[in-house]
Each structure stands twice: as C-alpha cells, then as structure tokens.
Design a protein around this motif. Structure first.
Motif, PDB file in Angstrom:
ATOM      1  N   THR A  98       0.834  -1.208   0.000  1.00  0.00           N
ATOM      2  CA  THR A  98       0.000   0.000   0.000  1.00  0.00           C
ATOM      3  C   THR A  98       0.870   1.261   0.000  1.00  0.00           C
ATOM      4  O   THR A  98       2.004   1.261   0.503  1.00  0.00           O
ATOM      5  CB  THR A  98      -0.898   0.045   1.245  1.00  0.00           C
ATOM      6  OG1 THR A  98      -0.074   0.170   2.400  1.00  0.00           O
ATOM      7  CG2 THR A  98      -1.758  -1.204   1.371  1.00  0.00           C
ATOM      8  N   GLU A  99       0.279   2.346  -0.516  1.00  0.00           N
ATOM      9  CA  GLU A  99       0.952   3.643  -0.493  1.00  0.00           C
ATOM     10  C   GLU A  99       1.278   4.050   0.940  1.00  0.00           C
ATOM     11  O   GLU A  99       2.330   4.611   1.228  1.00  0.00           O
ATOM     12  CB  GLU A  99      -0.005   4.695  -1.069  1.00  0.00           C
ATOM     13  CG  GLU A  99       0.448   5.326  -2.349  1.00  0.00           C
ATOM     14  CD  GLU A  99      -0.650   6.225  -2.894  1.00  0.00           C
ATOM     15  OE1 GLU A  99      -0.920   7.270  -2.263  1.00  0.00           O
ATOM     16  OE2 GLU A  99      -1.246   5.853  -3.931  1.00  0.00           O
ATOM     17  N   ASN A 100       0.301   3.779   1.829  1.00  0.00           N
ATOM     18  CA  ASN A 100       0.470   4.099   3.250  1.00  0.00           C
ATOM     19  C   ASN A 100       1.707   3.401   3.824  1.00  0.00           C
ATOM     20  O   ASN A 100       2.524   4.009   4.505  1.00  0.00           O
ATOM     21  CB  ASN A 100      -0.802   3.674   3.990  1.00  0.00           C
ATOM     22  CG  ASN A 100      -0.623   3.644   5.501  1.00  0.00           C
ATOM     23  OD1 ASN A 100      -0.453   4.678   6.134  1.00  0.00           O
ATOM     24  ND2 ASN A 100      -0.646   2.444   6.077  1.00  0.00           N
ATOM     25  N   HIS A 101       1.861   2.119   3.504  1.00  0.00           N
ATOM     26  CA  HIS A 101       3.009   1.377   4.034  1.00  0.00           C
ATOM     27  C   HIS A 101       4.323   1.947   3.504  1.00  0.00           C
ATOM     28  O   HIS A 101       5.297   2.066   4.246  1.00  0.00           O
ATOM     29  CB  HIS A 101       2.875  -0.114   3.702  1.00  0.00           C
ATOM     30  CG  HIS A 101       4.052  -0.913   4.159  1.00  0.00           C
ATOM     31  ND1 HIS A 101       4.286  -1.170   5.500  1.00  0.00           N
ATOM     32  CD2 HIS A 101       5.084  -1.475   3.477  1.00  0.00           C
ATOM     33  CE1 HIS A 101       5.416  -1.869   5.614  1.00  0.00           C
ATOM     34  NE2 HIS A 101       5.920  -2.066   4.404  1.00  0.00           N
ATOM     35  N   VAL A 104       4.951   5.219   5.430  1.00  0.00           N
ATOM     36  CA  VAL A 104       5.349   5.026   6.832  1.00  0.00           C
ATOM     37  C   VAL A 104       6.775   4.457   6.889  1.00  0.00           C
ATOM     38  O   VAL A 104       7.588   4.848   7.734  1.00  0.00           O
ATOM     39  CB  VAL A 104       4.338   4.109   7.563  1.00  0.00           C
ATOM     40  CG1 VAL A 104       4.784   3.811   8.992  1.00  0.00           C
ATOM     41  CG2 VAL A 104       2.945   4.745   7.583  1.00  0.00           C
ATOM     42  N   SER A 263       2.339   0.628  10.244  1.00  0.00           N
ATOM     43  CA  SER A 263       1.606   1.164   9.087  1.00  0.00           C
ATOM     44  C   SER A 263       0.205   0.554   9.028  1.00  0.00           C
ATOM     45  O   SER A 263      -0.758   1.240   8.686  1.00  0.00           O
ATOM     46  CB  SER A 263       2.385   0.921   7.782  1.00  0.00           C
ATOM     47  OG  SER A 263       2.461  -0.436   7.470  1.00  0.00           O
ATOM     48  N   LYS A 266      -2.011   2.379  11.360  1.00  0.00           N
ATOM     49  CA  LYS A 266      -2.412   3.669  10.788  1.00  0.00           C
ATOM     50  C   LYS A 266      -3.479   3.474   9.707  1.00  0.00           C
ATOM     51  O   LYS A 266      -4.431   4.243   9.625  1.00  0.00           O
ATOM     52  CB  LYS A 266      -1.195   4.400  10.207  1.00  0.00           C
ATOM     53  CG  LYS A 266      -0.215   4.850  11.298  1.00  0.00           C
ATOM     54  CD  LYS A 266       0.908   5.712  10.744  1.00  0.00           C
ATOM     55  CE  LYS A 266       1.778   6.237  11.892  1.00  0.00           C
ATOM     56  NZ  LYS A 266       2.815   7.160  11.454  1.00  0.00           N
ATOM     57  N   GLU A 267      -3.305   2.441   8.899  1.00  0.00           N
ATOM     58  CA  GLU A 267      -4.305   2.164   7.854  1.00  0.00           C
ATOM     59  C   GLU A 267      -5.667   1.834   8.480  1.00  0.00           C
ATOM     60  O   GLU A 267      -6.710   2.304   8.027  1.00  0.00           O
ATOM     61  CB  GLU A 267      -3.842   1.008   6.959  1.00  0.00           C
ATOM     62  CG  GLU A 267      -4.778   0.739   5.792  1.00  0.00           C
ATOM     63  CD  GLU A 267      -4.383  -0.479   4.957  1.00  0.00           C
ATOM     64  OE1 GLU A 267      -3.200  -0.881   4.986  1.00  0.00           O
ATOM     65  OE2 GLU A 267      -5.285  -1.028   4.279  1.00  0.00           O
ATOM     66  N   GLN A 270      -7.234   5.030   9.559  1.00  0.00           N
ATOM     67  CA  GLN A 270      -7.747   5.800   8.415  1.00  0.00           C
ATOM     68  C   GLN A 270      -9.038   5.186   7.894  1.00  0.00           C
ATOM     69  O   GLN A 270     -10.005   5.881   7.627  1.00  0.00           O
ATOM     70  CB  GLN A 270      -6.718   5.824   7.273  1.00  0.00           C
ATOM     71  CG  GLN A 270      -5.630   6.884   7.470  1.00  0.00           C
ATOM     72  CD  GLN A 270      -4.308   6.488   6.806  1.00  0.00           C
ATOM     73  OE1 GLN A 270      -4.266   5.600   5.954  1.00  0.00           O
ATOM     74  NE2 GLN A 270      -3.234   7.145   7.206  1.00  0.00           N
ATOM     75  N   PRO A 275      -8.414   8.994  11.810  1.00  0.00           N
ATOM     76  CA  PRO A 275      -6.995   8.846  11.473  1.00  0.00           C
ATOM     77  C   PRO A 275      -6.037   8.879  12.669  1.00  0.00           C
ATOM     78  O   PRO A 275      -4.908   8.421  12.555  1.00  0.00           O
ATOM     79  CB  PRO A 275      -6.726   9.997  10.506  1.00  0.00           C
ATOM     80  CG  PRO A 275      -7.961  10.795  10.423  1.00  0.00           C
ATOM     81  CD  PRO A 275      -9.077  10.054  11.057  1.00  0.00           C
TER      82      PRO A 275
END
Ligand SMILES: Nc1ncnc2c1ncn2[C@@H]1O[C@H](COP(=O)(O)OP(=O)(O)OP(=O)(O)O)[C@@H](O)[C@H]1O
Ligand SMILES: [Zn+2]
Length: 549
Positions: A98-101, A104, A263, A266-267, A270, A275
């Motif tokens: 993921t973009e999030n990972h 982070v 991460s 956090k996901e 979100q 968040p």
C-alpha cells in the motif's frame, strides 16, 4: 477502565499457501489471545498483512516465470480465505504494497537517517558472475558458520535461528545458476544496531514475564555483541530508498515488514475514519503490545524492531513476544512453505470443521518444545477428547431437557452441595483459564477449561438424571439445570479456542446475541429459557486406516 491491547502477528510471505506450522505457531495463538481480550472488554487492535517484498517473493516469481506482483495476487487472496474459514479475527489484514506502508516505511527510514542511526558503507557482496546479478538473502544458500547446517540461506539459518550475512555462509552457491558467487563492492545503508546494545540489554533484562527461551536467546545475541546490519539491497522489488542515487536499490524486506505493524495500525485508523485512532495503541505507555511469531523471527522482534522504535522515539516497545517453537511435519522436519513441506490449511479446512482443527492445533501448540502435526492425532483428538469430553456433554444435556422438560429450562428451588460445588468451580474457572490465556499459555488454558467439562461429566454420571427423572423429577431438574449452567460457562471459557461451535451452542442454549459480546464471566441459564435444537457440535470422524481399507 478497559485495558488497551495491541496484537501484532507475523507477516506471512505471500509466496505460498499457509501451512499448519504457521497457524499453530503464530496465527491461532494470536487469535485466541485477541478473542479472550475482547471478551474481557478490553480495546483490542489485531493487525498483520501479507509480506509482499523480499527475495522469498522474487525467487518464487523467477521460478514460476511471473512478476512479483502476480505472485502476491495469486497468494494473498488464499491467505485471506484461510483467515475467513479458520476464524482468525484480524481487525485489519493488509499488504506491504500500500501507499500508506511505503510512506510510513520511508518516514521511519528518513527519521533514523536524520538522527544518525543509519549510515552508508561500501562492502563486498556475493555476485553471480554467470547471470550478472547480486545475490542478496535467499538468492544464495550454503553452510551455516554457526551450526554447520548445509541449507542455510543468505539471510538466516533455519536450523539454529541465527540471522546471517550472506557473505558469512561457507560453500555458498547461487540459487539463480548454481554458480559459486564472487565478491563485488556495493554501497548500502546500515542500521547502527551497535548503538542500541546497552539500552536493549537493559530493556530485555526488565521483562520477567517473557518466555525464558525468548529472553535467553535475545540476551545471548546481545552478549555476543550487535553488528550493524545493511538495510538496503541490490534488488528491484521492494520499498524504494528515499535518497537520491539509490534508484537501483530497495529497502530490505525485514526493515519494512516490521514497520508493517505500525503502518497497518495507521491504515486501520484511516479506514475507520478516525486517522488518529492508532496513536493510543502505540503511544500510550499503558498499552500492552504483543507480537505472535515463530522462533525464527525472534531477533527481528526483540532486537531489530525495538532498536528501530528506540531510534525513532515516542513509540511503545513490545510488551511481550511469546514466540513459539516449531510444529514439525515429521520428527525434525519443519513445516515450511518455501521448502514445500507441509500440511496446507486450505486442504485441512476442506476436510475438517475449523474448530476441530483449532482444538487439535491448540493441544500441540509448540509453546515450549517443537511438536509434530499428525492427521491421525487430529482425528483422535476430535473423537476421544473434543466430542467425548465436551461435545457430547452439551448435546446430552440439551437433549435430556428436550425429552423430559419440553425444551424449557425448569425452575429449581434449591441446590444440593454437589451442585453448589460445581457452580463454584464454574465461577473460579474464569480466573483459572483467564490467567493462563493472559500469560499466553493457550494449551494450559484449554486443558484447564476441559477440567470443568470433566467435572460436569462426573457430576452427571453420579447423579444419573436419566434415571432420577422417573423417581425424583425435581432432583433430575436440578441436575440438568446445574449442568446447563456449567455448559454455559464452558461455552464462554472455550470460545477463544472454539469460536464457531460455541456461537452455535449459544443459540442452542436459547441465549440472545453472541458469545463474543457476553463478557468473560459466569452467567447461569435463566429458568423459563426455551432451548434451541439439540444439534451435535462436532461429528465423529472415521479413523483413516478404516476409511482407506
Ligand atoms: N513450522 C512452524 N512452526 C511454528 N511456527 C512457524 C512455522 N513455520 C512458520 N512459522 C511462523 O509463522 C510465521 C509466518 O511464517 P513465514 O511466512 O515466514 O513462513 P515459513 O514457512 O517460515 O516460510 P519460509 O519457509 O519461507 O521461511 C512466522 O512467525 C514463522 O515463525
Ligand atoms: Zn545455523
């Protein structure tokens, strides 16, 4: 005030099907623990995901002639299917793609760099002269310099559990061509583990609740001295290194995989539209974080990840790392997906009730020693223990209430001392089993709960309500009601291990809602309750010899 508990579970490589070793070693213990904590009314966040990077994925891709992403697309859905069918109750099971990972991971990298915990160094690395590529991690195999195991991989030895640098291997050979590698210089980023030796030693020594082997293994590594470790690789698949000039290199898979716990939290926050909700799980020092893993993952969770967390600052260190030993395929042979030896969870789930598998795997959970999986033993555990001690108890009592009291729980005026004693045992079991689960002793928790089932069976046999009903119906009613109370207690006590069948039983006991929302406490069955049908919880399985004959 409820406690807050973060349940982190090892990230399986999405390069193969899941086997029983992983299930019993990491996922089932984590799930029993999370379900137990939720029953206690605690705030639980349980996260993990598919580890999509690293040489395990690229080696599979090379072998099968597909892209690494295709490898992940093939296996990630199969992993999700196991969680669904096996009842592993993740709050989020994501991936490292993921973009999030990526964000982070790169944030952690840059913060550690800024604080001086990462530095660049040029060393010589193994290089395959025939195919013209560097050979990081699993692209090379050889003999372990510590224990002499001949199939050690470039990143670690599966036999003695030591993490390795590929250049330490004796008689190395390339997995790409079989060639003997040559040395070639390359520049990489290093994590300054040596800077954390003292703080880590001090921290590890302060964990009296850790499993002895986890603590000793970690202290052993610390006493040998920590070497700084390269955290980038000459490979094109992975999280990009956020520094110019490193376009051809990627972050080392273990560096990004452990960041996955953060991460994914956090996901999860979100996704639920809050968040900031991850913060208390990571920043409130009262939160306890548990990491469920197999023994080969210990150094990453008791040394490398804690060092990264210390370096980053402001995030909780693990509270406990209840690492398990191995479930072996046969004596001494580890269930391993990359070696292709194992019993696949999806095959087992096609054949057996998920709770039967959960029950058996809990009885062989390798909490202190390696154990061996055997399908014959699974069948025996189902027939001789699960059904004989527990399934039949519930089924017999519910049937007798149907037969003799029209399926309605009768009222009882008073209880005899034997009944009072059984009820007292029901009460006290919540502490006894709870203490075991709390300390991640899942075998012990299950065995303790089963003692109550044995007491209830003994109580029933001694009082023989099937006979008493003809001469003294009040006595029979008292017996059956008390037995129903014990069954209701067992339903909750066993729920973390047997979530599917205990929910069925909950309905059959005429109870509203779901077991998982009832709380970890003894609740007697109310008189006047209409019971549901007397359905068997499990079915007897023919032993395999007989089935094959
Ligand atoms: N046979 C086993 N017994 C107990 N735990 C295991 C076993 N095999 C794997 N695990 C644990 O399950 C988790 C996920 O495992 P992983 O994806 O690394 O699988 P693996 O079979 O060890 O893969 P590989 O053989 O490619 O290393 C890890 O924490 C690992 O320690
Ligand atoms: Zn070794």
């Amino acid at each position: 005030m409820p406690d807050r508990v973060l349940v982190c579970v090892a990230w399986p490589y999405a390069n193969y099907l899941l086997h029983v070793g992983q299930a019993a070693g990491a996922y089932l213990p984590a799930d029993i623990f999370a379900r137990y904590q939720r029953l206690r009314g605690n705030d639980v966040l349980m996260v993990s995901g598919s580890d999509c990077h690293g040489t395990p994925i690229t080696v599979t891709a090379d072998r099968e002639g597909i892209t690494p992403r295709e490898v992940v697309e093939r296996y990630h859905p199969k992993i999700l299917e196991v969680w669904e069918r096996f009842g592993i109750s993740f709050d989020l099971f994501t991936t490292t793609l993921t973009e999030n990972h990526y964000a982070v991971t790169q944030d952690m990298f840059l913060r550690l760099l800024e604080k001086g915990y990462l530095y660049r160094r040029t060393d010589e690395y193994l290089f395959d002269p025939e195919v013209g590529r560097f050979l990081p991690d699993r692209y090379v195999e050889g003999t372990c310099p510590y224990c002499g195991y001949t199939e050690a991989r470039g990143d670690q030895c599966d036999n003695c559990g030591k993490t390795l640098d590929a250049t330490e291997l004796r008689d190395p050979r390339s997995k790409l061509s079989g060639a003997r590698p040559v040395l070639k210089p390359s520049e990489h980023f290093f994590l300054k583990l040596s800077a954390f030796e003292e703080p880590l030693r001090e921290w590890v020594s302060r964990q009296p609740h850790w499993r002895r082997n986890v603590q000793n293994f970690t202290l052993g590594m610390l006493n040998e001295g920590l070497k700084d470790r390269a955290i980038t690789r000459d490979i094109s698949w992975g999280v990009p290194v956020p520094v110019p000039g490193y376009e051809d290199k990627r972050i080392y898979v273990w560096f990004d995989a452990v960041i996955g716990y953060l991460s994914a939290s956090k996901e999860w926050a979100q996704t639920r539209g809050e968040p900031e909700a991850w913060r208390p799980f990571w920043q409130d020092p009262a939160t306890r974080s548990y990491y469920f893993i197999g023994k080969d993952n210990i150094p990453f969770h008791t040394i490398i990840w804690p060092a990264m967390l210390l370096g980053y600052g402001g995030l909780n260190l693990p509270y406990d790392v209840p690492a398990n030993q191995y479930v072996n395929f046969a004596a001494g042979q580890k269930q391993s997906k990359s070696k292709g030896t194992g019993t696949w969870m999806l095959d087992l789930l096609d054949q057996y009730h998920a709770d039967v598998i959960r029950f058996y795997l809990t009885t062989i959970m390798p909490e202190s020693n390696d154990s061996v999986f055997s399908e014959d033993e699974l069948i025996r555990a189902n027939n001789d223990v699960l059904i004989a001690t527990w399934g039949n108890l519930a089924n017999r009592v519910i049937s007798m209430v149907h037969r003799n009291f029209g399926g309605t729980v009768p009222a009882v005026a008073s209880r005899t001392p034997e009944s009072t004693a059984l009820l007292a045992e029901c009460e006290s079991m919540f502490d006894a089993v709870g203490n075991e689960f709390e300390r991640c002793h899942f075998r012990g928790g299950l065995q303790t709960a089963l003692q109550l089932a044995q007491s209830a069976n003994k109580y029933l046999d001694e009082r023989a309500p099937w006979k008493a009903v003809k001469t003294d119906p009040d006595h029979a009613a008292e017996t059956l009601v008390t037995a129903l109370d014990a069954i209701n207690a067992l339903k909750t006590l066993l729920h973390p291990v047997l979530p599917f069948s205990t929910e069925q039983l909950h309905a059959d006991l005429g109870q509203e809602g779901a077991v998982r929302t009832q709380g970890w406490r003894f609740q007697p069955v109310q008189p006047g309750t209409r019971l549901g049908p007397a359905r068997p919880l499990y079915t007897k399985i023919e032993p395999r010899e007989a089935a094959e004959a």
